[in-house]
Enzyme design. Structure first.
Site, PDB file in Angstrom:
ATOM      1  N   SER A 179      28.157  34.551  31.733  1.00  0.00           N
ATOM      2  CA  SER A 179      28.407  34.205  30.320  1.00  0.00           C
ATOM      3  C   SER A 179      28.993  32.796  30.219  1.00  0.00           C
ATOM      4  O   SER A 179      28.715  32.079  29.251  1.00  0.00           O
ATOM      5  CB  SER A 179      29.322  35.230  29.642  1.00  0.00           C
ATOM      6  OG  SER A 179      30.643  35.132  30.116  1.00  0.00           O
TER       7      SER A 179
ATOM      8  N   HIS B  67      39.287  30.620  35.680  1.00  0.00           N
ATOM      9  CA  HIS B  67      39.902  31.879  36.116  1.00  0.00           C
ATOM     10  C   HIS B  67      40.566  32.559  34.913  1.00  0.00           C
ATOM     11  O   HIS B  67      41.248  31.897  34.123  1.00  0.00           O
ATOM     12  CB  HIS B  67      40.945  31.601  37.219  1.00  0.00           C
ATOM     13  CG  HIS B  67      41.546  32.852  37.749  1.00  0.00           C
ATOM     14  ND1 HIS B  67      40.873  33.699  38.615  1.00  0.00           N
ATOM     15  CD2 HIS B  67      42.741  33.438  37.504  1.00  0.00           C
ATOM     16  CE1 HIS B  67      41.644  34.735  38.886  1.00  0.00           C
ATOM     17  NE2 HIS B  67      42.784  34.602  38.229  1.00  0.00           N
TER      18      HIS B  67
ATOM     19  N   ASN C 278      37.005  25.358  38.787  1.00  0.00           N
ATOM     20  CA  ASN C 278      36.834  26.810  38.672  1.00  0.00           C
ATOM     21  C   ASN C 278      37.490  27.285  37.389  1.00  0.00           C
ATOM     22  O   ASN C 278      38.494  26.718  36.966  1.00  0.00           O
ATOM     23  CB  ASN C 278      37.515  27.482  39.878  1.00  0.00           C
ATOM     24  CG  ASN C 278      37.436  29.003  39.825  1.00  0.00           C
ATOM     25  OD1 ASN C 278      36.375  29.565  39.531  1.00  0.00           O
ATOM     26  ND2 ASN C 278      38.540  29.686  40.112  1.00  0.00           N
TER      27      ASN C 278
HETATM   28  C1  GAR Z   1      35.050  34.977  34.283  1.00  0.00           C
HETATM   29  O1  GAR Z   1      35.970  35.689  33.503  1.00  0.00           O
HETATM   30  C2  GAR Z   1      35.779  34.072  35.261  1.00  0.00           C
HETATM   31  O2  GAR Z   1      36.979  33.579  34.756  1.00  0.00           O
HETATM   32  C3  GAR Z   1      36.032  35.001  36.405  1.00  0.00           C
HETATM   33  O3  GAR Z   1      34.835  35.737  36.522  1.00  0.00           O
HETATM   34  C4  GAR Z   1      34.288  35.920  35.217  1.00  0.00           C
HETATM   35  C5  GAR Z   1      32.818  35.607  35.257  1.00  0.00           C
HETATM   36  O4  GAR Z   1      32.210  35.924  34.039  1.00  0.00           O
HETATM   37  N1  GAR Z   1      36.344  34.286  37.614  1.00  0.00           N
HETATM   38  C6  GAR Z   1      37.254  34.682  38.501  1.00  0.00           C
HETATM   39  O5  GAR Z   1      37.854  35.737  38.403  1.00  0.00           O
HETATM   40  C7  GAR Z   1      37.470  33.720  39.656  1.00  0.00           C
HETATM   41  N2  GAR Z   1      38.567  34.134  40.439  1.00  0.00           N
HETATM   42  P1  GAR Z   1      30.775  35.384  33.692  1.00  0.00           P
HETATM   43  O6  GAR Z   1      29.867  35.716  34.881  1.00  0.00           O
HETATM   44  O7  GAR Z   1      30.355  36.169  32.477  1.00  0.00           O
HETATM   45  O8  GAR Z   1      30.868  33.914  33.435  1.00  0.00           O
END
Ligand code: GAR
Length: 192
Positions: free
Chosen positions: A12, A109, A107
């Site tokens: 997303s 987070h 990144n």
């Molecule tokens: C997001 O919330 C991001 O912040 C998190 O994974 C999700 C991916 O969502 N990342 C972490 O936790 C990194 N440590 P998405 O695939 O819908 O973008």
């Protein structure tokens, strides 16, 4: 600025970056590659639909991290990638990419780092009972969600909050903050 987005899941944030470029909320930024360690990830499908080149791999097909990162690096070099954006990429980067892209990897987070690093940051915040959590965008180093913080947004956890409503609030902030930071970095790159 040419960027590569790395994503392991839904993508997303990847979609939010593409949307920000299409709607010209961000300028002078081009996504030239999606890298994924999960060939079946939704992010990969989005990239294919948008005609963005994909490099997907399965880590266990390689002897070690160095081997697959060398292949990724070859792609990044071919496509003249300036910056790497980790958007839900659930692997630690190794020295091959960190060395070449020093201070050129960010990144996103879903917590106010340094609180709740690692997996399921949203679940960790709920379990701990904090009243405020949020979103962090930071430069990447060899640690897990460590590295200098670039920007953060706070998100309150209300008494009626559920995991689902909190995920939605956090994602809304991520989808705004990440493109904003990318634009700032592109402006800095252009000024150099
Ligand atoms: C997001 O919330 C991001 O912040 C998190 O994974 C999700 C991916 O969502 N990342 C972490 O936790 C990194 N440590 P998405 O695939 O819908 O973008």
């Amino acid at each position: 600025m040419k960027i590569a987005v790395f994503a392991s899941g839904t993508g997303s944030n990847f979609a939010a970056i593409l949307e920000s470029i299409k709607s010209k909320k961000i300028n002078n930024v081009e996504v030239v590659l999606l890298v994924s360690d999960r060939p079946e990830a939704l992010a990969v499908r989005t990239a294919i639909n948008e005609s963005i080149p994909v490099f997907s791999f399965t880590a266990k097909d390689y002897p070690n991290k160095q081997a697959y990162e060398e292949e990724i690096l070859e792609k990044l070099t071919q496509l003249e990638v300036d910056f790497i954006v980790l958007a839900g990429y659930m692997r630690l980067l190794g020295h091959v990419l960190l060395h070449v892209y020093d201070r050129k990897i960010i990144n996103v987070h879903p917590s106010l780092l340094p609180a709740f690093a690692g997996k399921d940051a949203i679940g960790q915040a709920i379990d701990y009972g904090v009243k405020v959590t949020g979103v962090t965008v930071h430069f990447v180093d060899e640690g897990m969600d460590t590295g200098p913080i670039i920007d953060q947004r706070a998100v309150t956890i209300d008494s009626v909050e559920t995991r689902e409503t909190l995920i939605k609030k956090i994602q809304e902030q991520e989808h705004k903050l990440l493109p904003e930071v990318i634009q700032r970095l592109a402006n800095m790159e252009a000024a150099e």
